[in-house]
Design a protein around this motif. Structure first.
Motif, PDB file in Angstrom:
ATOM      1  N   THR A  24       0.838  -1.204   0.000  1.00 46.47           N
ATOM      2  CA  THR A  24       0.000   0.000   0.000  1.00 46.47           C
ATOM      3  C   THR A  24       0.877   1.259   0.000  1.00 46.47           C
ATOM      4  N   ASP A  25       2.180   1.060  -0.287  1.00 48.05           N
ATOM      5  CA  ASP A  25       3.114   2.191  -0.370  1.00 48.05           C
ATOM      6  C   ASP A  25       2.968   2.824  -1.760  1.00 48.05           C
ATOM      7  N   ILE A  26       1.790   3.378  -2.011  1.00 53.73           N
ATOM      8  CA  ILE A  26       1.417   3.841  -3.352  1.00 53.73           C
ATOM      9  C   ILE A  26       0.738   5.208  -3.256  1.00 53.73           C
ATOM     10  N   ALA A  27       1.119   6.105  -4.168  1.00 58.19           N
ATOM     11  CA  ALA A  27       0.420   7.391  -4.299  1.00 58.19           C
ATOM     12  C   ALA A  27      -0.148   7.477  -5.714  1.00 58.19           C
ATOM     13  N   VAL A  28      -1.359   7.997  -5.841  1.00 58.67           N
ATOM     14  CA  VAL A  28      -1.978   8.128  -7.165  1.00 58.67           C
ATOM     15  C   VAL A  28      -2.358   9.584  -7.428  1.00 58.67           C
ATOM     16  N   ALA A  29      -2.320   9.970  -8.704  1.00 60.73           N
ATOM     17  CA  ALA A  29      -2.712  11.341  -9.071  1.00 60.73           C
ATOM     18  C   ALA A  29      -3.465  11.327 -10.389  1.00 60.73           C
ATOM     19  N   ASP A  30      -4.423  12.233 -10.521  1.00 61.50           N
ATOM     20  CA  ASP A  30      -5.095  12.461 -11.803  1.00 61.50           C
ATOM     21  C   ASP A  30      -5.387  13.962 -11.890  1.00 61.50           C
ATOM     22  N   ARG A  31      -6.252  14.388 -12.798  1.00 60.94           N
ATOM     23  CA  ARG A  31      -6.544  15.823 -12.894  1.00 60.94           C
ATOM     24  C   ARG A  31      -7.826  16.182 -12.163  1.00 60.94           C
ATOM     25  N   SER A  32      -8.816  15.290 -12.266  1.00 52.25           N
ATOM     26  CA  SER A  32     -10.166  15.632 -11.820  1.00 52.25           C
ATOM     27  C   SER A  32     -10.452  15.296 -10.360  1.00 52.25           C
ATOM     28  N   GLY A  33      -9.617  14.464  -9.752  1.00 50.14           N
ATOM     29  CA  GLY A  33      -9.888  14.027  -8.375  1.00 50.14           C
ATOM     30  C   GLY A  33     -10.702  12.749  -8.309  1.00 50.14           C
ATOM     31  N   LYS A  34     -10.999  12.157  -9.494  1.00 50.49           N
ATOM     32  CA  LYS A  34     -11.786  10.908  -9.497  1.00 50.49           C
ATOM     33  C   LYS A  34     -11.046   9.772  -8.788  1.00 50.49           C
ATOM     34  N   ALA A  35      -9.691   9.832  -8.828  1.00 50.10           N
ATOM     35  CA  ALA A  35      -8.909   8.740  -8.227  1.00 50.10           C
ATOM     36  C   ALA A  35      -8.917   8.777  -6.702  1.00 50.10           C
ATOM     37  N   LYS A  36      -9.514   9.846  -6.121  1.00 47.38           N
ATOM     38  CA  LYS A  36      -9.590   9.915  -4.648  1.00 47.38           C
ATOM     39  C   LYS A  36     -10.378   8.740  -4.092  1.00 47.38           C
ATOM     40  N   ALA A  37     -11.444   8.371  -4.770  1.00 43.40           N
ATOM     41  CA  ALA A  37     -12.289   7.271  -4.286  1.00 43.40           C
ATOM     42  C   ALA A  37     -11.512   5.954  -4.313  1.00 43.40           C
ATOM     43  N   LEU A  38     -10.738   5.754  -5.388  1.00 45.65           N
ATOM     44  CA  LEU A  38      -9.925   4.538  -5.498  1.00 45.65           C
ATOM     45  C   LEU A  38      -8.887   4.505  -4.370  1.00 45.65           C
ATOM     46  N   ALA A  39      -8.251   5.668  -4.122  1.00 51.47           N
ATOM     47  CA  ALA A  39      -7.233   5.735  -3.070  1.00 51.47           C
ATOM     48  C   ALA A  39      -7.845   5.365  -1.719  1.00 51.47           C
ATOM     49  N   ALA A  40      -9.024   5.910  -1.447  1.00 47.98           N
ATOM     50  CA  ALA A  40      -9.671   5.620  -0.159  1.00 47.98           C
ATOM     51  C   ALA A  40     -10.020   4.134  -0.060  1.00 47.98           C
ATOM     52  N   GLU A  41     -10.538   3.597  -1.158  1.00 46.35           N
ATOM     53  CA  GLU A  41     -10.960   2.192  -1.162  1.00 46.35           C
ATOM     54  C   GLU A  41      -9.767   1.243  -0.966  1.00 46.35           C
ATOM     55  N   CYS A  42      -8.623   1.568  -1.571  1.00 48.12           N
ATOM     56  CA  CYS A  42      -7.468   0.659  -1.549  1.00 48.12           C
ATOM     57  C   CYS A  42      -6.490   0.971  -0.421  1.00 48.12           C
TER      58      CYS A  42
END
Ligand SMILES: NC(=O)c1ccc[n+]([C@@H]2O[C@H](COP(=O)([O-])OP(=O)(O)OC[C@H]3O[C@@H](n4cnc5c(N)ncnc54)[C@H](OP(=O)(O)O)[C@@H]3O)[C@@H](O)[C@H]2O)c1
Length: 261
Positions: A24-42
């Motif tokens: 879980t040593d992972i950071a994710v980025a996008d433009r719209s913030g849609k990946a926030k939900a994925l980050a929270a879930e994972c």
């Protein structure tokens, strides 16, 4: 952090989801913030491009191929200074083009994944440049294990393999839907038709993988002489079934080549 994702849509998101089962040593980025939900879930971190370029050791590039150059230009100084491992999934873009965009030589792995990676049933071909150390590659392969089949392939064949397995889920879903439509036309309820079609695709593929019998022999085992299955296959062949599948893969390959120019 160990891993960063710049671009976390359909494909980047599928890999991040699977990878999070190793670390879980992972950071994710996008433009719209849609990946926030994925980050929270994972249970991983939502971040931004600059922070990932400045702080992650291994960075997945998950933007569309035509956006790659501009996206990399914006974080070029940090990449040129730190030389993190870049992992590109962009269809049609070669390793040397990624190096050119960054402007320095740095370790690059090129992968060609598909969307079933999200559930650990992916097919991922990979190749890398000479700057990827064997120990780093081995560790990355171990982390990638929850993604599915991760297989080494010469870079010159990646576009061709992509036309089969990278784009393949789209062909499979159209086939699944068409098979189900046929059954619905014969009276089978819609939901049952999708279930039967999907399980038949899984079961047939699994039977091939477990027995490694020639696909023609497995087909022959279903076709009794003078029976109904061979009548159905004859009708499919009359509509160009095999040719449609072959030409589809070849057309995708040619488009991959065009997009990489
Ligand atoms: N889809 C597949 O089956 C498949 C298979 C093999 C390879 N690929 C490759 O995977 C890559 C991504 O494809 P995709 O289908 O996942 O596309 P996608 O769903 O459109 O995802 C693209 C992602 O990139 C983000 N993005 C775009 N510009 C960005 C920027 N400047 N900074 C940060 N994030 C940015 C988008 O964020 P926003 O949504 O917030 O704009 C989105 O998260 C492509 O290179 C494609 O060739 C895809």
């Amino acid at each position: 952090m160990k891993y960063g994702f710049i671009g976390c849509g359909n494909m980047g998101g599928a890999i991040a989801r699977a990878l999070s089962r190793s670390t879980t040593d992972i950071a994710v980025a996008d433009r719209s913030g849609k990946a926030k939900a994925l980050a929270a879930e994972c249970g991983i971190v939502y971040s931004d491009n600059a922070s990932i370029a400045a702080g992650c050791d291994r960075i997945f590039l998950g933007v569309k191929p035509h956006m790659m150059k501009d996206m990399l230009a914006a974080i070029q100084p940090a990449l040129a200074r730190r030389k993190p491992l870049l992992i590109t999934m962009a269809a049609g873009l070669e390793i040397r083009q990624i190096e050119e965009f960054v402007g320095v030589r740095l370790p690059v792995i090129r992968i060609m994944p598909n969307t079933p990676t999200a559930i650990g049933k992916g097919v991922i071909q990979y190749c890398c440049n000479d700057l990827v150390e064997a120990e780093v590659l081995g560790d990355w392969l171990a982390d990638m294990a929850p993604c599915g089949l991760v297989d080494a392939l010469e870079e010159r064949l990646i576009d061709a393999a992509s036309a089969l397995s990278g784009s393949g889920p789209a062909y499979m879903y159209v086939f699944l839907e068409a098979l189900a439509d046929g059954a619905v036309a014969c009276g089978v309820p819609r939901a049952k038709a999708y279930e039967y079609a999907a399980m038949t695709m899984i079961g047939s593929a699994e039977l091939y993988l477990q027995t490694r019998q020639h696909p023609g022999a497995l087909k022959d085992a279903v076709c009794s002489p003078g029976g109904s299955t061979i009548a159905g296959l004859r009708a499919m062949e009359a509509k160009g079934f095999r040719s449609a599948a072959m030409e589809g893969v070849i057309a995708t390959y040619q488009r991959n080549k065009e997009l990489g120019k």
